[in-house]
Design an enzyme around this catalytic site. Sequence first.
Site, short mmCIF file in Angstrom:
data_model
loop_
_atom_site.label_atom_id
_atom_site.label_comp_id
_atom_site.label_asym_id
_atom_site.label_seq_id
_atom_site.Cartn_x
_atom_site.Cartn_y
_atom_site.Cartn_z
N SER A 170 12.83 10.30 5.57
CA SER A 170 11.74 11.26 5.74
C SER A 170 12.36 12.62 6.03
O SER A 170 13.45 12.71 6.62
CB SER A 170 10.85 10.83 6.91
OG SER A 170 9.97 11.88 7.28
N ARG A 202 0.85 -1.20 0.00
CA ARG A 202 0.00 0.00 0.00
C ARG A 202 0.88 1.24 0.00
O ARG A 202 2.09 1.17 0.17
CB ARG A 202 -0.93 0.01 1.21
CG ARG A 202 -0.22 -0.02 2.53
CD ARG A 202 -1.19 -0.03 3.70
NE ARG A 202 -0.47 0.08 4.96
CZ ARG A 202 -1.04 0.37 6.11
NH1 ARG A 202 -2.33 0.60 6.18
NH2 ARG A 202 -0.33 0.46 7.20
N TYR A 253 10.39 7.96 15.50
CA TYR A 253 10.36 7.92 14.04
C TYR A 253 11.51 8.77 13.46
O TYR A 253 12.21 8.33 12.54
CB TYR A 253 9.01 8.45 13.56
CG TYR A 253 8.78 8.35 12.07
CD1 TYR A 253 8.54 7.13 11.46
CD2 TYR A 253 8.78 9.50 11.27
CE1 TYR A 253 8.30 7.04 10.10
CE2 TYR A 253 8.54 9.41 9.90
CZ TYR A 253 8.31 8.18 9.32
OH TYR A 253 8.09 8.10 7.98
#
Length: 244
Positions: free
Chosen positions: A139, A12, A152
């Site tokens: 990220s 996904r 994270y």
Amino acid sequence: MNKVAFITGATRGIGKQIAMVLAENGYDIALNYRTENDNLRETIKEIESKNVKCLAVKGDVSSYENCETFVSQIINKFGKIDVLVNNAGITKDTLLMRMKKEDFEDVIDVNLVGTFNVTKNVISHMMKARSGRIINISSVVGVSGNAGQTNYAASKAGIIGFTKSLAKEVASRGILVNAVAPGFIETQMTDVLKDEIKEKIAETIPLKRMGTATDVANVVKFLASDDSSYITGQVINIDGGMLM
């Protein structure tokens, strides 16, 4: 003979779109999954509709033994892995004051240790072939930090350090290692946000919009291709100018 791309976390979101774009460009695709579900079956069907082969291998990237097993399965099937995209990742967001030890460890184990586990099991095959592309999904949070995401951000910053160090180790063997750092990207995770929150986010971005999974996949496609043959050890922000 088609090139083979292995994408983790590809059932996904960004991972799936990367798989689709590479399949459209003639790559045979290997992907890993943790649990069989409709997303997985649909992804396999969509990839095979592009007239390429698809192999789905079960396993958890945070388990070194699982990674050994599924990388062996891919090599047995295709004989090689030309491109590795380390995309699998999780979030468990909360302020550090409220964060449980397991919340920190789980995110590090999947995002950072998982990147090590998969890469470690793939790299020897690329070294023998004296070629390969490794593309790690980091990220912008790994560059700038973000309140409520110490776990994270630490994992994604670690991926950047891992990318640069490995790029120096394997460059002489013709293996290129780069990272991409997406900003706010429209995915199933952002779909649940209210419109006013999305608008506020868009206002912080110079291009005044969130990115799409295709924006990320197209950069991965470039880094996987021969067009990027003189690029290694880089982190490319895909963020609409947010961090410039």
